[in-house]
Design a protein around this motif. Structure first.
Motif, PDB file in Angstrom:
ATOM      1  N   ILE A 136      -8.388  -0.684  11.135  1.00  0.00           N
ATOM      2  CA  ILE A 136      -6.964  -0.528  10.825  1.00  0.00           C
ATOM      3  C   ILE A 136      -6.622  -1.215   9.504  1.00  0.00           C
ATOM      4  O   ILE A 136      -5.832  -0.699   8.696  1.00  0.00           O
ATOM      5  CB  ILE A 136      -6.117  -1.093  11.973  1.00  0.00           C
ATOM      6  N   ALA A 137      -7.214  -2.382   9.248  1.00  0.00           N
ATOM      7  CA  ALA A 137      -6.942  -3.089   7.992  1.00  0.00           C
ATOM      8  C   ALA A 137      -7.413  -2.274   6.790  1.00  0.00           C
ATOM      9  O   ALA A 137      -6.702  -2.142   5.782  1.00  0.00           O
ATOM     10  CB  ALA A 137      -7.618  -4.460   8.016  1.00  0.00           C
ATOM     11  N   VAL A 138      -8.612  -1.705   6.895  1.00  0.00           N
ATOM     12  CA  VAL A 138      -9.131  -0.891   5.780  1.00  0.00           C
ATOM     13  C   VAL A 138      -8.266   0.346   5.573  1.00  0.00           C
ATOM     14  O   VAL A 138      -7.903   0.688   4.429  1.00  0.00           O
ATOM     15  CB  VAL A 138     -10.599  -0.492   6.050  1.00  0.00           C
ATOM     16  N   PHE A 139      -7.921   1.004   6.648  1.00  0.00           N
ATOM     17  CA  PHE A 139      -7.116   2.217   6.545  1.00  0.00           C
ATOM     18  C   PHE A 139      -5.730   1.906   5.960  1.00  0.00           C
ATOM     19  O   PHE A 139      -5.232   2.633   5.094  1.00  0.00           O
ATOM     20  CB  PHE A 139      -6.985   2.861   7.921  1.00  0.00           C
ATOM     21  N   SER A 140      -5.106   0.824   6.410  1.00  0.00           N
ATOM     22  CA  SER A 140      -3.781   0.459   5.902  1.00  0.00           C
ATOM     23  C   SER A 140      -3.826   0.082   4.423  1.00  0.00           C
ATOM     24  O   SER A 140      -2.929   0.444   3.651  1.00  0.00           O
ATOM     25  CB  SER A 140      -3.213  -0.706   6.711  1.00  0.00           C
ATOM     26  N   THR A 141      -4.878  -0.628   4.030  1.00  0.00           N
ATOM     27  CA  THR A 141      -5.007  -1.022   2.619  1.00  0.00           C
ATOM     28  C   THR A 141      -5.164   0.201   1.719  1.00  0.00           C
ATOM     29  O   THR A 141      -4.522   0.315   0.661  1.00  0.00           O
ATOM     30  CB  THR A 141      -6.195  -1.963   2.442  1.00  0.00           C
ATOM     31  N   LEU A 142      -6.036   1.129   2.140  1.00  0.00           N
ATOM     32  CA  LEU A 142      -6.226   2.344   1.348  1.00  0.00           C
ATOM     33  C   LEU A 142      -4.940   3.167   1.269  1.00  0.00           C
ATOM     34  O   LEU A 142      -4.597   3.712   0.212  1.00  0.00           O
ATOM     35  CB  LEU A 142      -7.356   3.191   1.949  1.00  0.00           C
ATOM     36  N   PHE A 143      -4.235   3.229   2.377  1.00  0.00           N
ATOM     37  CA  PHE A 143      -2.989   3.993   2.386  1.00  0.00           C
ATOM     38  C   PHE A 143      -1.953   3.366   1.462  1.00  0.00           C
ATOM     39  O   PHE A 143      -1.278   4.072   0.688  1.00  0.00           O
ATOM     40  CB  PHE A 143      -2.453   4.053   3.816  1.00  0.00           C
ATOM     41  N   PHE A 144      -1.833   2.044   1.481  1.00  0.00           N
ATOM     42  CA  PHE A 144      -0.866   1.374   0.617  1.00  0.00           C
ATOM     43  C   PHE A 144      -1.267   1.512  -0.855  1.00  0.00           C
ATOM     44  O   PHE A 144      -0.408   1.676  -1.723  1.00  0.00           O
ATOM     45  CB  PHE A 144      -0.760  -0.102   1.004  1.00  0.00           C
ATOM     46  N   LEU A 145      -2.568   1.460  -1.134  1.00  0.00           N
ATOM     47  CA  LEU A 145      -3.017   1.654  -2.507  1.00  0.00           C
ATOM     48  C   LEU A 145      -2.647   3.042  -3.014  1.00  0.00           C
ATOM     49  O   LEU A 145      -2.188   3.202  -4.149  1.00  0.00           O
ATOM     50  CB  LEU A 145      -4.535   1.461  -2.596  1.00  0.00           C
ATOM     51  N   ALA A 146      -2.842   4.047  -2.156  1.00  0.00           N
ATOM     52  CA  ALA A 146      -2.565   5.419  -2.579  1.00  0.00           C
ATOM     53  C   ALA A 146      -1.079   5.678  -2.736  1.00  0.00           C
ATOM     54  O   ALA A 146      -0.661   6.367  -3.669  1.00  0.00           O
ATOM     55  CB  ALA A 146      -3.160   6.406  -1.564  1.00  0.00           C
ATOM     56  N   VAL A 147      -0.255   5.119  -1.855  1.00  0.00           N
ATOM     57  CA  VAL A 147       1.169   5.453  -1.851  1.00  0.00           C
ATOM     58  C   VAL A 147       1.980   4.548  -2.762  1.00  0.00           C
ATOM     59  O   VAL A 147       2.987   4.995  -3.334  1.00  0.00           O
ATOM     60  CB  VAL A 147       1.708   5.401  -0.399  1.00  0.00           C
ATOM     61  N   ALA A 148       1.582   3.307  -2.949  1.00  0.00           N
ATOM     62  CA  ALA A 148       2.407   2.347  -3.686  1.00  0.00           C
ATOM     63  C   ALA A 148       1.744   1.821  -4.955  1.00  0.00           C
ATOM     64  O   ALA A 148       2.333   1.854  -6.037  1.00  0.00           O
ATOM     65  CB  ALA A 148       2.789   1.177  -2.777  1.00  0.00           C
ATOM     66  N   VAL A 459      -2.791  11.882  -3.849  1.00  0.00           N
ATOM     67  CA  VAL A 459      -3.183  12.761  -2.736  1.00  0.00           C
ATOM     68  C   VAL A 459      -4.678  12.644  -2.475  1.00  0.00           C
ATOM     69  O   VAL A 459      -5.124  12.599  -1.323  1.00  0.00           O
ATOM     70  CB  VAL A 459      -2.774  14.211  -3.045  1.00  0.00           C
ATOM     71  N   VAL A 460      -5.474  12.591  -3.558  1.00  0.00           N
ATOM     72  CA  VAL A 460      -6.931  12.466  -3.379  1.00  0.00           C
ATOM     73  C   VAL A 460      -7.280  11.150  -2.692  1.00  0.00           C
ATOM     74  O   VAL A 460      -8.082  11.106  -1.754  1.00  0.00           O
ATOM     75  CB  VAL A 460      -7.636  12.589  -4.748  1.00  0.00           C
ATOM     76  N   LEU A 461      -6.658  10.055  -3.201  1.00  0.00           N
ATOM     77  CA  LEU A 461      -6.939   8.751  -2.586  1.00  0.00           C
ATOM     78  C   LEU A 461      -6.480   8.715  -1.140  1.00  0.00           C
ATOM     79  O   LEU A 461      -7.167   8.161  -0.263  1.00  0.00           O
ATOM     80  CB  LEU A 461      -6.248   7.650  -3.401  1.00  0.00           C
ATOM     81  N   LEU A 462      -5.330   9.324  -0.878  1.00  0.00           N
ATOM     82  CA  LEU A 462      -4.845   9.378   0.501  1.00  0.00           C
ATOM     83  C   LEU A 462      -5.764  10.213   1.375  1.00  0.00           C
ATOM     84  O   LEU A 462      -6.017   9.880   2.547  1.00  0.00           O
ATOM     85  CB  LEU A 462      -3.421   9.942   0.524  1.00  0.00           C
ATOM     86  N   ALA A 463      -6.272  11.307   0.821  1.00  0.00           N
ATOM     87  CA  ALA A 463      -7.197  12.144   1.592  1.00  0.00           C
ATOM     88  C   ALA A 463      -8.472  11.377   1.919  1.00  0.00           C
ATOM     89  O   ALA A 463      -9.032  11.501   3.027  1.00  0.00           O
ATOM     90  CB  ALA A 463      -7.525  13.410   0.799  1.00  0.00           C
TER      91      ALA A 463
END
Length: 564
Positions: A136-148, A459-463
């Motif tokens: 969950i920590a890895v997924f949340s970090t990647l998501f925040f990097l992609a979106v923010a 979008v790529v990073l989020l994917a």
């Protein structure tokens, strides 16, 4: 503080440092509405109208405040996007604005770090207990990097690049102005030197000619014809003095020479002075004819002066190279241009031999071509069919309806084809950093392209983040899911060890949050909640199985549905 003062304070807070033009009002309203509609459309799956309305209103308010309060809106958007995932597009927009408007790299780093901490902490609180914390920590970090983080860094780079280009352009424009001033001073000094030399040398010689011809004109021994010729020479020397004074004044001060102390004014230097040129040529014994056609129309000052010089130079060439030949001067006012033509006949060889060798600078016709080109016209020179010579000039009329025949090229190429920073922007030296400065001329189009590139990158990073998350989730699905037939085989009263051998461990994020949503658990029991491998009849609910253990035995098992 009364209501009006609070309203003004709120409006200043909403307005921010930038003016609210009609275009900005329309854009802000459209963006806020789009974000609210996206949040409402995603929130419809939750089924709570009050919650959907509250989230949409919060999205609208934060969207309007993102320019004036970039840090606060970024933190609020990060906090809102955790319990309300439909507000995630707002986080992207807020990160873009914050990256552009937060002053100082340190403040920007602190703001984005605080936003990430809020996002991560609220995520942990919402999903706790979390069986797979690292995933969950890895997924949340990647998501925040992609979106923010990615939009914020890109927006900051774009803003700093535009500021740097603007500073480069202003500095370059200042260098151009200084260079122009230095060149202007050098030209002025050289022109003053030339003017002084012309005044000292030519002025002295012309004064001597005028004095001696004046004395010779009153000599009683001269015949009437000789006295008339000497008078022509004296008048020519006086006219040359006036022209020299005018040229010296222009070279020295950039203005025409004033009226002389004797009250004499310079002769007209335009089409009005052509008749005087012809009259002077006739007085000197030349056969010169003057014809005109068309309705006279005014010419621009430069074109009018060019017409005079064309006739003057053509007559001078005829005097030098074809003495005694008849000369015709024709002025034609055409509908779209003014035509001046000077044609001399066949050269009288006897007169030419008597005149002897002539002095010529060899630059007269070349100067006519250049003079006509500078005013948008052209000059043709060449022999005629009968052996004579013709000089013809085609010149435009006034600047309002001028027909330009020849475009003057930009010899120095010091200016950009467009002003990069709007109306009244600095002139750019196109030889300096051409690619970089040229890109600023397309700042709007480049901003759109950059925004599209950022969106694609996000979008790529989020994917990638979603793919990693799905990979781990699919791999851990067996740890939290059983088949309904397995649920039916297990009997109440069976030992806990035997039951757990047949059940998965439930150590997966898929079952986090399912505990406590069903019927009350038996007192003192430890329960294991698992998902069903089959979907339920209602898309808004999830079928689950619960097994409760106490004193080493299975004391209860239940099957029920929980809201998604």
């Amino acid at each position: 503080m009364n209501v009006s003062s609070r309203a003004r304070t709120g409006w200043r807070l909403l307005k921010g440092p930038e003016p609210w033009t009609r275009r900005r009002i329309a854009g802000e309203a459209a963006l806020a509405l789009a974000l609210a509609l996206m949040a409402g459309a995603v929130g419809l799956f939750g089924g709570d109208p009050l919650r959907i309305t509250a989230v949409a209103l919060a999205v609208v308010v934060l969207s309007l405040l993102r320019r004036s309060l970039p840090v606060g809106v970024l933190l609020a958007a990060a906090a809102l996007s955790v319990p309300a995932s439909e507000a995630t597009p707002l986080l992207l927009v807020a990160a873009w604005s914050a990256g552009r408007r937060i002053i100082g790299a340190g403040r920007a780093l602190v703001a984005f770090s605080a936003a990430f901490v809020i996002y991560a902490v609220l995520g942990l609180i919402t999903l706790w207990p979390i069986p797979q914390l690292f995933l969950i920590a890895v997924f949340s970090t990647l998501f925040f990097l992609a979106v923010a983080v990615v939009p914020g860094l890109t927006s900051r780079y774009w803003s700093q690049r535009r500021t740097l280009l603007r500073a480069m352009q202003e500095h370059n424009a200042q260098l151009l102005r200084e260079r122009a001033m230095v060149a202007g001073q050098a030209r002025l000094r050289e022109r003053q030197r030339i003017a002084q030399d012309m005044h000292d040398s030519l002025g002295h010689q012309l004064a001597l000619i005028s004095v001696h011809t004046g004395a010779l004109e009153v000599d009683p021994e001269l015949t009437g014809r000789q006295r008339e010729a000497v008078g022509v020479l004296r008048q020519a020397s006086v006219a040359a003095m006036h022209e020299l004074r005018e040229v010296v004044g222009i070279l020295r001060d950039g203005v025409e020479a004033p009226v002389g102390p004797d009250g004499a004014r310079p002769a007209p230097r335009g089409t009005a002075g052509i008749e005087a040129l012809v009259t002077a040529a006739r007085a000197a014994g030349n056969d010169v004819g003057l014809r005109g056609s068309g309705e006279p129309r005014p010419l621009a000052a430069a074109a009018d002066h060019a017409a005079y010089r064309i006739v003057q130079e053509a007559l001078t060439n005829a005097y030098k190279h074809a003495p005694g030949a008849p000369i015709t001067v024709e002025l034609r006012y055409e509908p779209d241009s003014f035509v001046v033509e000077v044609v001399n006949g066949i050269v009288d060889r006897a007169a030419a031999d008597q005149a002897g060798e002539v002095v010529s600078g060899g630059q007269g016709l070349t100067g006519l071509h250049e003079r006509a080109r500078l005013v948008g016209g052209m000059v043709h020179t060449g022999p005629t069919d009968d052996g004579g010579f013709r000089v013809a000039g085609v010149l435009p009329y006034g600047t309002a309806d001028a027909a330009t025949f020849v475009d003057a090229p930009d010899d120095f190429r010091q200016q950009s084809p467009a002003l990069p920073l709007g109306d009244g922007g600095p002139v750019v030296d196109w030889n300096i950093a051409e690619k970089e400065l040229g890109m600023s001329g397309r700042s709007r189009g480049g901003g759109v392209a950059l925004g599209c590139g950022i969106a694609v990158g996000a979008v790529v990073l989020l994917a990638v983040a979603v793919g990693v998350g799905l990979f781990f989730l699919i791999g851990s699905a067996d740890k939290g899911m059983i088949d309904p037939s397995a649920y039916d085989r297990i009997k109440v009263g069976t030992s806990e060890a035997e039951v757990r051998k047949e059940l998965p461990s439930g150590d997966t994020v898929l079952v986090s949050g399912l505990a406590g949503k069903g019927p009350a658990e038996p007192e003192g029991a430890q329960c294991l909640v698992l998902m069903s491998s089959e979907t339920g009849d209602n898309v808004n609910t999830e079928p689950v199985f619960r097994f409760c253990f106490k004193d080493g035995k299975l004391i209860e098992k239940k099957s029920y549905d929980v809201a998604r």
